[in-house]
Design a protein around this motif. Structure first.
Motif, PDB file in Angstrom:
ATOM      1  N   HIS A  20       0.826  -1.117  -0.054  1.00 23.69           N
ATOM      2  CA  HIS A  20      -0.084  -0.089  -0.001  1.00 23.69           C
ATOM      3  C   HIS A  20       0.715   1.249  -0.127  1.00 23.69           C
ATOM      4  CE1 HIS A  20      -3.761  -2.299   0.800  1.00 23.69           C
ATOM      5  NE2 HIS A  20      -2.949  -2.965   1.857  1.00 23.69           N
ATOM      6  N   TYR A 113      -6.146  -2.356  -7.926  1.00 21.05           N
ATOM      7  CA  TYR A 113      -5.876  -2.429  -6.224  1.00 21.05           C
ATOM      8  C   TYR A 113      -5.762  -3.961  -6.068  1.00 21.05           C
ATOM      9  CZ  TYR A 113      -7.160  -1.744  -1.210  1.00 21.05           C
ATOM     10  OH  TYR A 113      -7.166  -1.695  -0.098  1.00 21.05           O
ATOM     11  N   SER A 151      -7.322   2.656 -10.883  1.00 21.56           N
ATOM     12  CA  SER A 151      -6.359   2.779  -9.908  1.00 21.56           C
ATOM     13  C   SER A 151      -5.143   1.622 -10.489  1.00 21.56           C
ATOM     14  CB  SER A 151      -6.818   2.702  -8.637  1.00 21.56           C
ATOM     15  OG  SER A 151      -5.706   2.701  -7.779  1.00 21.56           O
TER      16      SER A 151
END
Length: 363
Positions: A20, A113, A151
């Protein structure tokens, strides 16, 4: 596709680390370009309500008032609102529920993600890239993830043509941070999917965990069994008092007006970030969000920037090796980034301008 293949390579590893942005083993970087949170935040109205939240009492376990407020704001029936401890919690929950209701592969965008794949792996589900069959010939996915804007690229991701072919979740985490253009997800397309909304990034409050999903409209193919099963699998009190306060603030006029103003600020910061990257010799990809992916100039890496107290998000785990993701930050952070890139490139610039040794007298 490489990130999907690696996630599906074997059973889950106990204690496996997920990648992350944000703090790392060294703590928080002074200049953190690595997260997608609104750098113009926090939203004053939302932050004030979070501070005033009464953490000495349980929230209403049914979240009736909150569901009604969210439903009214979106113009949907309250029964379609599913609260979640976070977007990541909902990702795990719908992947688990789907494994029971519709066993089969999970389709994810090629670059996406990592929690989508991690959840599939945790529940023993195969993975495939959206638009492709599962690992077994003829095997179609039974759960599909979409994200618009996407993303890590921050680009438009229109709805697939075969929306009714399987249960689909639209991750709308970055929709409030869209800086240009309009989403092609509208009307019937949105009504046919689970729309996952996690406003903490847009409000500049990523440390407050809380999200919700809007279930498909009745008659759109999935039936009420999915929504009922997801509600049954909801943990008790998934939202604490602070998350309730944040979500109530999210649908207030004050928060939405603040966000509209900050988009102008973010457009300016993004333009400065892109100008900096171009001048430094980086190659940035287009995006409709404050964050962009870029190939840094030679000699500059995520690891070397971290030595200058600057964090960027290496995108190798997204299947984009050799690139990083950077969020638009205020001018002082951009100045620090420019200075760090200049310092890291300096040895290469010096060596490249050193004249070659003389060959006079050599045969």
């Amino acid at each position: 596709m490489s990130s999907v293949r690696s996630a599906a390579a074997g059973p889950p590893t106990r204690g496996a680390t997920r990648v992350h942005g944000g703090p790392d083993a060294r703590g928080r970087a002074r200049w953190d370009f690595s997260t997608n949170a609104n750098a113009a935040g926090p939203c004053p109205a939302a932050a004030a309500l979070v501070r005033e939240a009464d953490a000495t009492r349980y929230p209403d376990p049914s979240y009736r008032r909150l569901r009604e407020r969210l439903a009214a704001w979106h113009g949907v029936a309250p029964a379609r609102i599913l609260v979640a401890a976070s977007a990541s919690e909902f990702i795990q929950r719908i992947t688990a529920v789907g494994a029971r209701l519709a066993p089969g592969p999970v389709a994810v965008p090629e670059h996406a993600y990592g929690d989508y794949a991690a959840a599939a792996q945790a529940h023993g589900r195969a993975l495939c890239v959206s638009g492709h069959e599962g690992p077994v010939a003829g095997q179609r996915p039974t759960l599909r993830w979409c994200c618009d804007p996407s993303s890590p690229l921050g680009q438009d991701a229109p709805p697939p043509a075969d929306l009714g072919s399987c249960a689909t979740v639209l991750d709308a985490a970055y929709a409030p941070l869209r800086l240009q253009g309009r989403s092609t997800w509208a009307g019937a397309a949105r009504d046919a999917v689970f729309e996952l909304i996690s406003p903490n990034k847009a409000l500049g409050l990523p440390g407050v965990r809380g999200a919700y999903a809007i279930a498909p409209r009745d008659g759109c193919g999935l039936g009420a069994d999915w929504a009922d099963a997801l509600a049954a699998a909801e943990p008790s009190w998934p939202l604490g008092a602070h998350a309730v306060a944040m979500l109530e603030a999210w649908v207030s006029d004050g928060a939405q007006q603040w966000l509209a103003r900050q988009r102008d600020t973010l457009r300016g910061w993004k333009a400065e970030l892109l100008a900096l990257l171009i001048e430094a010799g980086a190659v940035a990809q287009p995006s409709v969000t404050p964050f962009v992916c870029a190939q840094l100039p030679p000699g500059v890496t995520a690891a070397s920037l971290r030595e200058h107290d600057i964090a960027v998000r290496d995108t190798a785990s997204f299947g984009l090796a050799g690139r990083v993701r950077l969020n638009a930050l205020p001018p002082d952070a951009l100045q620090a980034l420019a200075q760090a890139i200049g310092a890291l490139r300096q040895p290469m610039s010096t060596s490249s301008t050193t004249p070659p040794p003389s060959t006079e007298g050599n045969a």
